[in-house]
Write a protein that holds these residues in place. Sequence first.
Motif, PDB file in Angstrom:
ATOM      1  N   GLY A  17       0.782  -1.227   0.000  1.00 55.39           N
ATOM      2  CA  GLY A  17       0.000   0.000   0.000  1.00 55.39           C
ATOM      3  C   GLY A  17       0.809   1.270   0.000  1.00 55.39           C
ATOM      4  N   GLN A  18       2.116   1.212   0.195  1.00 52.67           N
ATOM      5  CA  GLN A  18       2.934   2.417   0.227  1.00 52.67           C
ATOM      6  C   GLN A  18       3.197   2.912  -1.196  1.00 52.67           C
ATOM      7  OE1 GLN A  18       6.418   2.019   2.585  1.00 52.67           O
ATOM      8  NE2 GLN A  18       7.141   4.100   2.240  1.00 52.67           N
ATOM      9  N   THR A  19       3.271   4.253  -1.338  1.00 45.98           N
ATOM     10  CA  THR A  19       3.464   4.892  -2.630  1.00 45.98           C
ATOM     11  C   THR A  19       4.819   5.587  -2.657  1.00 45.98           C
ATOM     12  OG1 THR A  19       1.091   5.245  -2.842  1.00 45.98           O
ATOM     13  CG2 THR A  19       2.509   6.549  -4.276  1.00 45.98           C
ATOM     14  N   TYR A  20       5.563   5.432  -3.760  1.00 46.78           N
ATOM     15  CA  TYR A  20       6.858   6.059  -3.946  1.00 46.78           C
ATOM     16  C   TYR A  20       6.786   6.978  -5.165  1.00 46.78           C
ATOM     17  CZ  TYR A  20       8.576   2.414  -0.798  1.00 46.78           C
ATOM     18  OH  TYR A  20       8.770   1.584   0.282  1.00 46.78           O
ATOM     19  N   PRO A  21       6.672   8.312  -4.987  1.00 44.22           N
ATOM     20  CA  PRO A  21       6.666   9.216  -6.138  1.00 44.22           C
ATOM     21  C   PRO A  21       8.034   9.209  -6.823  1.00 44.22           C
ATOM     22  CG  PRO A  21       5.800  10.295  -4.163  1.00 44.22           C
ATOM     23  CD  PRO A  21       6.434   9.026  -3.720  1.00 44.22           C
ATOM     24  N   LEU A  22       8.030   9.205  -8.144  1.00 45.52           N
ATOM     25  CA  LEU A  22       9.264   9.213  -8.933  1.00 45.52           C
ATOM     26  C   LEU A  22       9.564  10.652  -9.323  1.00 45.52           C
ATOM     27  CD1 LEU A  22       8.618   6.083 -11.182  1.00 45.52           C
ATOM     28  CD2 LEU A  22       9.747   6.212  -8.953  1.00 45.52           C
TER      29      LEU A  22
END
Length: 269
Positions: A17-22
């Motif tokens: 569920g974690q999001t990593y913005p690029l």
Amino acid sequence: MIEKSYQLVVLRGPHSGQTYPLTQPAFSLGRDPAADIVFDDPEVSRLHARLVETEDGYRLEDLGSTNGTFVNGRNISAGPVLLEPAQEIQLGSSIVLLFELVEISTELPGEGTASPAAEEGAGETAVLPTSLPATTEPLAAAEPPPDDESVDPMLPPDFDDVADFEKLPTLRQLQDTFAENEPDLSDLPEMPELPDLSAEPPVQKAAPRVVSDDDAAMPPLPARPNSNRRLVGILTAVLLILLCCCCGFLIVMYQWGGDWLLRQMQLIP
């Protein structure tokens, strides 16, 4: 104006569920703490894969991982692959990521369309006040500057008063006062004389040793016995012990072996 950006969403793994913005030109994925995106999983290599930004988007490249990198189930160990939105990235067998496209609108609220409040007040003209409101408290009157410009305003007004300086005693008066009230030092005890430390201390001579007649007539110590005799005795005893052992061994072997031993030694036919 709409800007495009990308992000990774963890679908399966330790941080589901974690999001990593690029937001960087390049990202490294792996188990090493020095990686940009860290996945603490034994199936992930220390430096597993890398994302590199291009004009068309991000390219995914496998960095020689042990368990491989997959895009929609296809192994990409042969070379980098240009990612498309909604594709799934799999690292090993336990980490699954989703590559997403995010559109961000940078248009300001006032651009393009006018607000209803602005449309209502379009025909009215704003009137600015031409006078300041009167204050009830009067302004404090400014102090006039001093007439004499040589006077420093930071010093007290009586700083240059000569009368105060005339009251101070002069150096001559202080010397005369000290001479009149000089204390009498004759009653003080005399200081003891200190020894002269610069002179070398006297060298103490050793007293001569007196030898008595009893000491001179003491008989000499007896000579030590000859150690060679003791060594010869030890060697003789060792040889006798070895000879007895050999003889005993032969007697025992003869009693136990009998004629068989003599035949083996070719002593009897």
